[in-house]
Write a protein that holds these residues in place. Structure first.
Motif, PDB file in Angstrom:
ATOM      1  N   ARG A  80       0.932  -1.227   0.152  1.00 40.05           N
ATOM      2  CA  ARG A  80      -0.066  -0.028  -0.133  1.00 40.05           C
ATOM      3  C   ARG A  80       0.766   1.346  -0.074  1.00 40.05           C
ATOM      4  NH1 ARG A  80      -5.377  -0.892   3.672  1.00 40.05           N
ATOM      5  NH2 ARG A  80      -5.432   1.353   3.348  1.00 40.05           N
ATOM      6  N   PRO A  81       1.957   1.537   0.922  1.00 44.88           N
ATOM      7  CA  PRO A  81       2.641   2.740   0.859  1.00 44.88           C
ATOM      8  C   PRO A  81       3.267   3.088  -0.483  1.00 44.88           C
ATOM      9  CG  PRO A  81       3.122   1.394   2.893  1.00 44.88           C
ATOM     10  CD  PRO A  81       2.197   0.458   1.849  1.00 44.88           C
ATOM     11  N   LEU A  82       3.891   2.039  -0.782  1.00 46.24           N
ATOM     12  CA  LEU A  82       4.444   2.287  -2.344  1.00 46.24           C
ATOM     13  C   LEU A  82       3.631   2.667  -3.303  1.00 46.24           C
ATOM     14  CD1 LEU A  82       7.180   2.215  -3.710  1.00 46.24           C
ATOM     15  CD2 LEU A  82       6.855  -0.232  -4.361  1.00 46.24           C
ATOM     16  N   GLY A  83       2.836   1.631  -3.521  1.00 44.54           N
ATOM     17  CA  GLY A  83       1.583   2.278  -4.714  1.00 44.54           C
ATOM     18  C   GLY A  83       1.060   3.670  -4.452  1.00 44.54           C
ATOM     19  N   GLY A  84       0.506   3.746  -3.045  1.00 45.67           N
ATOM     20  CA  GLY A  84       0.187   5.021  -2.985  1.00 45.67           C
ATOM     21  C   GLY A  84       1.002   6.376  -3.186  1.00 45.67           C
ATOM     22  N   ILE A  85       2.226   6.133  -2.582  1.00 47.49           N
ATOM     23  CA  ILE A  85       3.049   7.320  -2.976  1.00 47.49           C
ATOM     24  C   ILE A  85       3.220   7.550  -4.503  1.00 47.49           C
ATOM     25  CG2 ILE A  85       5.410   7.993  -2.423  1.00 47.49           C
ATOM     26  CD1 ILE A  85       5.271   6.669   0.117  1.00 47.49           C
ATOM     27  N   SER A 238       3.733  21.747  -7.716  1.00 48.82           N
ATOM     28  CA  SER A 238       5.035  21.418  -6.989  1.00 48.82           C
ATOM     29  C   SER A 238       6.208  21.343  -8.181  1.00 48.82           C
ATOM     30  CB  SER A 238       4.947  20.174  -6.469  1.00 48.82           C
ATOM     31  OG  SER A 238       6.258  20.047  -5.804  1.00 48.82           O
ATOM     32  N   ALA A 239       7.243  22.369  -7.950  1.00 46.50           N
ATOM     33  CA  ALA A 239       8.394  22.410  -8.965  1.00 46.50           C
ATOM     34  C   ALA A 239       9.360  21.197  -8.532  1.00 46.50           C
ATOM     35  CB  ALA A 239       9.038  23.767  -8.712  1.00 46.50           C
ATOM     36  N   GLU A 240       9.335  20.450  -7.499  1.00 42.52           N
ATOM     37  CA  GLU A 240      10.161  19.224  -7.267  1.00 42.52           C
ATOM     38  C   GLU A 240       9.477  18.001  -6.960  1.00 42.52           C
ATOM     39  OE1 GLU A 240      12.571  20.218  -3.755  1.00 42.52           O
ATOM     40  OE2 GLU A 240      10.860  20.502  -2.296  1.00 42.52           O
ATOM     41  N   LEU A 241      10.045  16.906  -6.426  1.00 44.79           N
ATOM     42  CA  LEU A 241       9.505  15.877  -6.098  1.00 44.79           C
ATOM     43  C   LEU A 241       8.514  16.022  -5.000  1.00 44.79           C
ATOM     44  CD1 LEU A 241      12.127  13.019  -6.102  1.00 44.79           C
ATOM     45  CD2 LEU A 241      10.210  13.342  -7.465  1.00 44.79           C
ATOM     46  N   PRO A 242       7.083  16.083  -4.884  1.00 46.14           N
ATOM     47  CA  PRO A 242       6.215  16.103  -3.950  1.00 46.14           C
ATOM     48  C   PRO A 242       6.562  15.741  -2.701  1.00 46.14           C
ATOM     49  CG  PRO A 242       4.825  15.770  -6.041  1.00 46.14           C
ATOM     50  CD  PRO A 242       6.065  15.611  -6.503  1.00 46.14           C
ATOM     51  N   ILE A 243       6.979  14.491  -2.568  1.00 44.42           N
ATOM     52  CA  ILE A 243       7.345  13.882  -1.524  1.00 44.42           C
ATOM     53  C   ILE A 243       8.542  14.475  -0.615  1.00 44.42           C
ATOM     54  CG2 ILE A 243       8.987  12.284  -2.359  1.00 44.42           C
ATOM     55  CD1 ILE A 243       6.672  11.485   0.602  1.00 44.42           C
ATOM     56  N   PHE A 371      -2.840  19.610   4.489  1.00 48.91           N
ATOM     57  CA  PHE A 371      -1.781  19.700   3.482  1.00 48.91           C
ATOM     58  C   PHE A 371      -2.281  20.839   2.474  1.00 48.91           C
ATOM     59  CE2 PHE A 371      -1.070  15.564   5.019  1.00 48.91           C
ATOM     60  CZ  PHE A 371       0.173  15.676   5.608  1.00 48.91           C
ATOM     61  N   PRO A 372      -1.376  21.838   1.909  1.00 50.71           N
ATOM     62  CA  PRO A 372      -1.856  22.821   0.901  1.00 50.71           C
ATOM     63  C   PRO A 372      -1.854  21.857  -0.530  1.00 50.71           C
ATOM     64  CG  PRO A 372       0.810  22.758   1.231  1.00 50.71           C
ATOM     65  CD  PRO A 372       0.011  21.886   2.181  1.00 50.71           C
ATOM     66  N   ALA A 373      -2.709  22.284  -1.434  1.00 50.11           N
ATOM     67  CA  ALA A 373      -3.249  21.835  -2.601  1.00 50.11           C
ATOM     68  C   ALA A 373      -2.091  20.938  -3.561  1.00 50.11           C
ATOM     69  CB  ALA A 373      -4.034  22.785  -3.522  1.00 50.11           C
ATOM     70  N   ALA A 374      -0.921  21.895  -3.590  1.00 55.35           N
ATOM     71  CA  ALA A 374      -0.027  21.484  -4.420  1.00 55.35           C
ATOM     72  C   ALA A 374       0.603  20.178  -4.099  1.00 55.35           C
ATOM     73  CB  ALA A 374       1.100  22.407  -4.395  1.00 55.35           C
ATOM     74  N   VAL A 375       0.569  19.633  -2.539  1.00 52.12           N
ATOM     75  CA  VAL A 375       1.303  18.626  -2.360  1.00 52.12           C
ATOM     76  C   VAL A 375       0.051  17.557  -1.463  1.00 52.12           C
ATOM     77  CG1 VAL A 375       3.406  19.250  -2.364  1.00 52.12           C
ATOM     78  CG2 VAL A 375       2.173  19.510  -0.328  1.00 52.12           C
ATOM     79  N   ARG A 376      -1.076  17.927  -1.805  1.00 51.11           N
ATOM     80  CA  ARG A 376      -2.280  17.433  -0.991  1.00 51.11           C
ATOM     81  C   ARG A 376      -2.292  15.993  -0.936  1.00 51.11           C
ATOM     82  NH1 ARG A 376      -6.637  20.857  -1.449  1.00 51.11           N
ATOM     83  NH2 ARG A 376      -5.855  21.925   0.453  1.00 51.11           N
ATOM     84  N   PHE A 377      -2.251  15.354  -2.369  1.00 47.37           N
ATOM     85  CA  PHE A 377      -2.371  14.021  -2.728  1.00 47.37           C
ATOM     86  C   PHE A 377      -1.156  13.122  -2.010  1.00 47.37           C
ATOM     87  CE2 PHE A 377      -3.997  11.033  -6.265  1.00 47.37           C
ATOM     88  CZ  PHE A 377      -4.173   9.971  -5.269  1.00 47.37           C
ATOM     89  N   THR A 378      -0.038  13.819  -2.235  1.00 47.91           N
ATOM     90  CA  THR A 378       1.183  12.858  -1.852  1.00 47.91           C
ATOM     91  C   THR A 378       1.260  12.975  -0.479  1.00 47.91           C
ATOM     92  OG1 THR A 378       2.383  13.501  -3.842  1.00 47.91           O
ATOM     93  CG2 THR A 378       3.873  13.166  -1.757  1.00 47.91           C
TER      94      THR A 378
END
Length: 443
Positions: A80-85, A238-243, A371-378
């Motif tokens: 789950r974590p890998l797929g989700g990320i 996001s200008a870089e990796l969201p994570i 979380f702010p919208a730009a990285v909310r999903f991540t």
């Protein structure tokens, strides 16, 4: 907790409008897809005994066969974590809808394949290996579905209805577990044990795969979220990796989201998934009765999700999270203690517990606003899936080990985590934890 500067973009007009037919369609299709994905994910456990006999050598000891079968089941949680990320990464860069569609495709395909897999008798060791691979794909899909769905609906509906939207979606996810239980019961009632072993076990998997593709087709009519479309138009993605952004700038929000996810896992794993077996062990309740009570409790979870989500919109996430957390701790303690003495009130007491497990309706509203919208999903996906893999995976083992010395261990555990939930709720009430303001554009 930090305020996560860079609140969601959007027009305030969209935050005050009433729910529209378009919103209702978005919520219903999202909840339907979530229900079917969770059905596909849990149906495996209802047929674990049959699958174990068919996909492992006949001369293998029963205990080892079950260990390996449930090991394959657990592999879904670990994936789950890998797929989700990964899905969240692309969801923050390419769009919520694309990943929303992909997650149900990724669940439907392996579920359908599992219903068609040849057994160990036909292809030998390749059978359990293929089964494991399909289970890993299912885990990756479910890791993206729940966080993705929560983000999708909260960025579509008016901000004053975010709690109700999350509650509706959560009730859909819980309904998927209930659907799995009902389908398994129907299959075992319609076929003999020999027929189930011969072909009946395949029906639920084939059904889940077909329904998944139908839902994916229906989701084609959903639109990208207004917030993501605005971020994309303004080139504010996001200008870089969201994570990297999440871990560097929003780690306090990660801690908050993992804390409420821990509460969610305690509520679901202990009170809904483990309790029927525990009741059979210490209260000598037969399997059918315990499962009937469990089905009633799940129905009450669905009701509790809708009620807690609606009230959170009216009174705030903090106070509702506090009330439902305390309600869960007190009701489960009372229920579990009573069952050691008498099972006369099994159904009404378990139903009350189920209602307070409905805090799973307000938990995602707390997490998604962190979380702010730009990285909310991540941010949401990382926090939710890592916490669920750790706490959801460890809880059964911890409970089992501690019960050897104290039979009240499950009640102690749920009470302790419920206190944690109440503390988080009070911090939200008092402003110790600041949340994002999720505002949608007028649609």
């Amino acid at each position: 907790m930090n305020s996560n500067n860079g609140a969601s973009t959007g027009d305030h007009a969209g935050s005050t409008r009433a729910l529209t037919r378009h919103d209702a369609k978005t919520l219903s299709l999202s909840a339907l897809g979530g229900a079917l994905e969770f059905y596909d994910f849990v149906i495996f456990v209802f047929f674990a005994t049959v699958v174990g006999k068919l996909f492992f050598p006949a001369d293998m000891p029963d205990w080892l066969r079950m260990v390996q079968t449930f090991g394959i089941f657990a592999a879904g949680y670990l994936a789950r974590p890998l797929g989700g990320i990964i899905m969240a990464h692309f969801g923050d860069l390419l769009g919520r809808k694309k990943m929303f569609m992909f997650s149900i495709f990724l669940m439907a395909v392996p579920t359908l394949v599992m219903g068609l897999l040849p057994t160990y008798e036909t292809i030998g060791i390749a059978a359990p290996i293929l089964l494991l691979l399909m289970r890993v794909l299912q885990g990756a899909a479910i890791g993206g579905e729940a966080p993705g769905a929560w983000v999708f609906v909260t960025e579509h509906v008016p901000s004053r209805h975010i709690g109700f939207a999350c509650g509706t979606l959560s009730s859909g996810l819980v309904a998927g577990i209930l659907l799995g239980s009902l389908v398994a019961t129907a299959i075992n009632a319609a076929f003999t044990a020999e027929e189930v072993a011969a072909y009946g076990w395949r029906i639920p998997f084939l059904l889940g795969g077909v329904l998944g593709f139908i839902t994916m087709y229906l989701r084609r009519w959903l639109h990208e979220t207004p917030i993501f479309a605005e971020l994309q138009a303004r080139k504010e993605l996001s200008a870089e990796l969201p994570i990297k952004t999440v871990l560097r700038e929003h780690w306090r929000s990660v801690v908050l989201s993992m804390g409420v996810t821990w509460l969610l896992t305690a509520a679901v794993v202990v009170t809904i998934l483990m309790t029927p077996t525990l009741l059979q062990q210490f209260a000598n309740i037969d399997a059918q009765t315990s499962l009937e009570a469990n089905s009633l409790a799940i129905v009450c979870v669905i009701i509790g999700c809708l009620v807690s989500g609606h009230l959170a919109d009216r009174f705030g996430n903090g106070i509702i999270l506090t009330i439902w957390s305390l309600g869960l701790g007190i009701s489960y303690w009372s229920f579990y203690s009573m069952m050691h003495e008498s099972t006369a009130l099994l159904f009404p007491m378990y139903a009350l517990v189920g209602f307070f497990v409905g805090l799973t309706g307000v938990v995602p509203a707390v997490a998604v606003k962190s979380f702010p919208a730009a990285v909310r999903f991540t941010g949401l996906s990382f926090s939710y899936n890592v916490a669920y893999a750790i706490f959801g995976g460890m809880t059964p083992m911890v409970i089992s080990l501690t019960m050897a010395s104290d039979p009240m261990a499950p009640a102690y555990y749920v009470a302790a985590i419920s206190i944690l939930g109440a503390v988080i709720g009070l911090m939200l009430c008092l402003g110790g934890v600041r949340q994002q303001k999720v505002v949608t554009v007028n649609s």
